[in-house]
Design an enzyme around this catalytic site. Sequence first.
Site, PDB file in Angstrom:
ATOM      1  N   SER A 225       0.849  -1.196   0.000  1.00 44.79           N
ATOM      2  CA  SER A 225       0.000   0.000   0.000  1.00 44.79           C
ATOM      3  C   SER A 225       0.883   1.244   0.000  1.00 44.79           C
ATOM      4  O   SER A 225       1.614   1.494   0.965  1.00 44.79           O
ATOM      5  CB  SER A 225      -0.902   0.008   1.232  1.00 44.79           C
TER       6      SER A 225
ATOM      7  N   HIS B 283      -1.192  -1.217  -4.180  1.00 47.91           N
ATOM      8  CA  HIS B 283      -2.487  -0.926  -3.559  1.00 47.91           C
ATOM      9  C   HIS B 283      -2.561   0.590  -3.346  1.00 47.91           C
ATOM     10  O   HIS B 283      -1.701   1.180  -2.690  1.00 47.91           O
ATOM     11  CB  HIS B 283      -2.577  -1.680  -2.234  1.00 47.91           C
TER      12      HIS B 283
ATOM     13  N   ASP C 155      -4.712   3.613  -1.952  1.00 43.64           N
ATOM     14  CA  ASP C 155      -5.823   3.939  -1.055  1.00 43.64           C
ATOM     15  C   ASP C 155      -6.355   5.325  -1.371  1.00 43.64           C
ATOM     16  O   ASP C 155      -5.688   6.330  -1.101  1.00 43.64           O
ATOM     17  CB  ASP C 155      -5.341   3.890   0.398  1.00 43.64           C
TER      18      ASP C 155
ATOM     19  N   MET D 139      -8.981   8.156  -0.613  1.00 43.45           N
ATOM     20  CA  MET D 139      -9.877   8.602   0.465  1.00 43.45           C
ATOM     21  C   MET D 139     -10.298  10.032   0.182  1.00 43.45           C
ATOM     22  O   MET D 139      -9.479  10.840  -0.255  1.00 43.45           O
ATOM     23  CB  MET D 139      -9.141   8.567   1.806  1.00 43.45           C
TER      24      MET D 139
ATOM     25  N   HIS E 163      -8.262   1.025  -3.880  1.00 47.30           N
ATOM     26  CA  HIS E 163      -9.197   0.823  -2.776  1.00 47.30           C
ATOM     27  C   HIS E 163      -9.915   2.151  -2.558  1.00 47.30           C
ATOM     28  O   HIS E 163      -9.337   3.094  -2.035  1.00 47.30           O
ATOM     29  CB  HIS E 163      -8.384   0.366  -1.548  1.00 47.30           C
TER      30      HIS E 163
ATOM     31  N   MET F 265     -12.103   4.472  -0.905  1.00 50.98           N
ATOM     32  CA  MET F 265     -12.818   4.799   0.337  1.00 50.98           C
ATOM     33  C   MET F 265     -13.480   6.155   0.149  1.00 50.98           C
ATOM     34  O   MET F 265     -13.134   7.153   0.783  1.00 50.98           O
ATOM     35  CB  MET F 265     -11.828   4.803   1.510  1.00 50.98           C
TER      36      MET F 265
ATOM     37  N   MET G   7     -11.583  -6.040   5.203  1.00 56.30           N
ATOM     38  CA  MET G   7     -10.748  -5.095   5.967  1.00 56.30           C
ATOM     39  C   MET G   7     -10.388  -5.711   7.313  1.00 56.30           C
ATOM     40  O   MET G   7     -11.255  -6.218   8.024  1.00 56.30           O
ATOM     41  CB  MET G   7     -11.490  -3.768   6.197  1.00 56.30           C
TER      42      MET G   7
ATOM     43  N   GLY H 149      -9.014   4.007   6.879  1.00 53.13           N
ATOM     44  CA  GLY H 149      -8.732   5.415   7.111  1.00 53.13           C
ATOM     45  C   GLY H 149      -7.269   5.742   7.293  1.00 53.13           C
ATOM     46  O   GLY H 149      -6.823   6.794   6.869  1.00 53.13           O
ATOM     47  N   PHE H 150      -6.518   4.833   7.903  1.00 48.63           N
ATOM     48  CA  PHE H 150      -5.128   5.128   8.234  1.00 48.63           C
ATOM     49  C   PHE H 150      -4.259   3.878   8.114  1.00 48.63           C
ATOM     50  O   PHE H 150      -4.735   2.774   8.371  1.00 48.63           O
ATOM     51  CB  PHE H 150      -5.028   5.651   9.678  1.00 48.63           C
TER      52      PHE H 150
ATOM     53  N   ASP I  22      -6.509  -6.379   4.228  1.00 49.78           N
ATOM     54  CA  ASP I  22      -5.901  -5.043   4.227  1.00 49.78           C
ATOM     55  C   ASP I  22      -5.955  -4.449   5.624  1.00 49.78           C
ATOM     56  O   ASP I  22      -7.037  -4.234   6.170  1.00 49.78           O
ATOM     57  CB  ASP I  22      -6.688  -4.168   3.238  1.00 49.78           C
ATOM     58  N   GLY I  23      -4.752  -4.189   6.165  1.00 50.33           N
ATOM     59  CA  GLY I  23      -4.654  -3.525   7.454  1.00 50.33           C
ATOM     60  C   GLY I  23      -3.901  -4.358   8.467  1.00 50.33           C
ATOM     61  O   GLY I  23      -4.322  -5.460   8.826  1.00 50.33           O
ATOM     62  N   GLY I  24      -2.727  -3.868   8.859  1.00 44.02           N
ATOM     63  CA  GLY I  24      -1.969  -4.524   9.911  1.00 44.02           C
ATOM     64  C   GLY I  24      -1.261  -5.810   9.494  1.00 44.02           C
ATOM     65  O   GLY I  24      -0.832  -6.574  10.354  1.00 44.02           O
TER      66      GLY I  24
ATOM     67  N   GLY J 197       1.229  -1.958   4.039  1.00 40.94           N
ATOM     68  CA  GLY J 197       1.736  -0.597   3.875  1.00 40.94           C
ATOM     69  C   GLY J 197       2.977  -0.375   4.707  1.00 40.94           C
ATOM     70  O   GLY J 197       4.103  -0.428   4.210  1.00 40.94           O
TER      71      GLY J 197
END
Length: 238
Positions: free
Chosen positions: A9, A34, A36, A38, A75, A77, A160, A165-166, A194-196, A216
């Site tokens: 990301s 990826h 993102d 937003m 992605h 958002m 997700m 958002g972050f 996606d995320g962490g 990311g």
Amino acid sequence: APSAIIAPSILSADFGALGKACSDTIGHGADWLHVDIMDGHFVPNITFGAPVVTKIRSHVDRPKKALGKGTFDCHMMIKFQKAGCDLYCFHYEAAMDSTAAESPETETDKKTSPKELIRYIHEQGMRAGVAIKPKTDVSVLYDLFDGGDKEEVPDMALVMTVEPGFGGQKFMPDMMPKVQALRKRYPDLNIEVDGGLSEKTIDTAADAGANVIVAGSAVFGAQDPSDVIRKLREAVEG
Ligand code: DX5
Ligand code: ZN
């Protein structure tokens, strides 16, 4: 399950040298990038718009086949907007939000039902993905993936594993039953998480059946990004 796809990301990249970050990351062995997107409405943050995507697109060769190396995995958002993506992954929650239909600002705003939107994305020559936030039940996706008209069936599901958002948030292992349920029901589906995601959490995601891995901070914060990309791939391929 389909083969591993590693999608760093670029939210964690140096925005002052974004084009180079993109080409370097592909050089480090990434499959997709990826992106993102937003808009400050769907999530409390603003990242890139279509002009930025167009500019950075020129730093990476277009995929030779659909969803091949160099795919821009966008992605979205946002309420909706058209951009230069190969894979347009929208949020199920945004498609179900009737405010976009009441005051349409863009062509995609007018396509409010997920099926209509998927058809429209396909008509634009892109592949379609559908993302769900942590609080959204996975069963909402069954009606889309169970088939019917091929043009209305998405090409990927995104589960997700943080609230969108972050970057740099903590992986939510309690999302794994969603991934397991999707993998059981759709053995050949590209299932993205996606995320962490990092070397610490990848085994949990891979065991549940995820094959498209967004990372990311784990990739862009690494001393050796190619080593992280290789380890993520090995964990998925087992
Ligand atoms: C969060 C984004 C993610 C983010 C992931 O809203 O969708 O793609 O960049 O970042 P990490 O891998 O650091 O959690
Ligand atoms: Zn994302």
